[in-house]
Scaffold this motif. Structure first.
Motif, short mmCIF file in Angstrom:
data_model
loop_
_atom_site.label_atom_id
_atom_site.label_comp_id
_atom_site.label_asym_id
_atom_site.label_seq_id
_atom_site.Cartn_x
_atom_site.Cartn_y
_atom_site.Cartn_z
N CYS A 1 50.05 35.23 38.86
CA CYS A 1 51.15 36.18 38.60
C CYS A 1 50.66 37.50 38.02
N CYS B 1 55.59 34.75 33.85
CA CYS B 1 54.44 33.84 33.89
C CYS B 1 53.16 34.65 33.69
N CYS C 1 50.04 33.48 34.29
CA CYS C 1 48.89 32.84 34.95
C CYS C 1 48.11 33.89 35.74
N HIS D 1 49.27 28.62 39.72
CA HIS D 1 50.58 28.97 39.18
C HIS D 1 51.40 27.73 38.80
#
Ligand SMILES: [Zn+2]
Length: 371
Positions: free
Chosen positions: A307, A302, A304, A333
């Motif tokens: 993360c 991920c 985002c 997230h």
């Protein structure tokens, strides 16, 4: 206001909804902004995770702060500092979910969940409220069924005829210069009955709605056939919005495969606030003790903000201590995960890799290939 189809494969398609506040590339997951706020997230955070549009709720905004105030503020988008496209739903579902809601011929009497005052919602009142709220895309006021688990054929048929009568009134009220920059979706109902769903799709298809909402669908697995049956009847050149369903990644695959263009659901941020976080290997609960010393991100794959900058041990710490930052990072997230999943689905239709994406995603997420 326009909807253009870019590519069609069976019932699935990619397209773009053009609104005065910008475009929505479809299929798209619309971010829930129920009370003119995305829970725990700022607008720049919503934009950074890929959010293209926000859906607010007419019932909630009527009660607080009141639709006249939002109109004075310049409309929903201006009020909440968002420059993109916005939707409002009609308030029908929330009102019918209230314990003392009373359905009458012309509308529903209900009591505000805030101060208990008695109020009336009618197709005309909903249209006027949505005009004042000023979102780009409106939903017709309808009578949902099956939200309480009990709706037999005759009850559903009766509710459907009310939905259709009210839809005609919504359309009549949604006319003229004052609605020139706002488009109306008719909401197809019919519960779990294919015959009624088809009847409703035919009814709405004959009327000049800009698009279609699909209401009272609560389970993707059971709904696939119903969705397909409706999409085969509904004019392909009008956009279709699956109302309030998108809690599970499977819902999104099944929805797109059966002709849905946009989705909305409060689940990604609601689950985030409970510490339930999506990963490509299924959902995890970040409060679990096994993450105490886990310094890996929530999901390696991920990208985002959460993360890229934080790990599970820190996220668990935020939840254990009740730090507000935990709610924001978890919401970033989860919303990112779902918004980006639909974006990937869109790309897979363009690249003719939808089935490959669907099978590989579902196999990893659920541990098996799900229909
Ligand atoms: Zn993430």
């Amino acid at each position: 206001m326009k909807f253009l189809i870019e590519k069609q494969v069976g019932l699935m398609r990619t397209g773009v909804i053009k609104t005065p506040h910008g475009e929505i590339k479809t299929p798209a997951f619309v971010v829930a902004g129920t009370r003119a706020a995305v829970k725990a997230l700022t607008v720049p955070e919503v934009l950074a995770l890929g959010g293209q549009a926000i859906l607010a709720n007419t019932y909630h905004l009527m009660l607080q702060p009141g639709v006249d105030l939002i109109e004075k503020a310049g409309g929903l988008a201006q009020f909440m500092g968002f420059s993109g496209a916005t939707f409002t739903d009609s308030g029908g579902f929330q009102i019918m979910s209230l314990p003392k809601a009373k359905v009458m011929k012309d509308g529903v009497m209900f009591r505000s969940h805030i101060d208990g005052r008695e109020m009336l919602m009618t197709p005309e009142i909903s249209m006027d409220a949505q005009r004042k709220i000023g979102a780009d895309l409106h939903m017709a006021f309808d009578l949902p069924v099956g939200y309480d688990g009990e709706a037999d054929f005759s009850k559903t048929k009766q509710a459907l005829s009310t939905t259709h009568a009210w839809a005609t009134k919504c359309l009549e009220a949604h006319q003229g210069e004052k609605f020139a920059k706002q488009a109306l979706y008719g909401v197809v109902q019919g519960g779990k009955f294919t015959e009624l769903r088809k009847e409703s799709a035919e009814f709405f298809d004959a009327l000049p709605f800009f698009g279609y909402g699909i209401g009272s669908i609560y389970n993707a697995r059971e709904a696939a056939e119903l969705l397909g049956a409706m999409s085969q009847i509904l004019s392909p050149e009008r956009p279709r919005h699956l109302l309030g369903m998108g809690a599970e990644p499977l819902d999104l695959f099944v929805g797109v495969e059966n002709g849905m263009d946009t989705f909305d659901c409060v689940a990604p941020t609601r689950q985030a606030r409970n510490g339930a976080l999506y990963t490509f290997d299924g959902r995890i609960n970040i409060k679990n003790a096994k993450y105490r010393e886990d310094f890996s991100p929530i999901d390696e794959a991920c990208d985002c903000y959460c993360c890229k900058n934080y790990n599970k041990a820190y996220m668990r710490h935020l939840f254990q201590t009740g730090e507000l930052l935990g709610l924001t990072l978890a919401s970033i997230h989860n919303e990112h995960f779902v918004v980006q999943l639909v974006k990937k689905i869109r790309a897979s239709i363009e690249n003719n890799t939808f089935l490959m994406l669907k099978n590989s995603f579902l196999k990893r997420y659920y541990g098996k290939i799900t229909p």
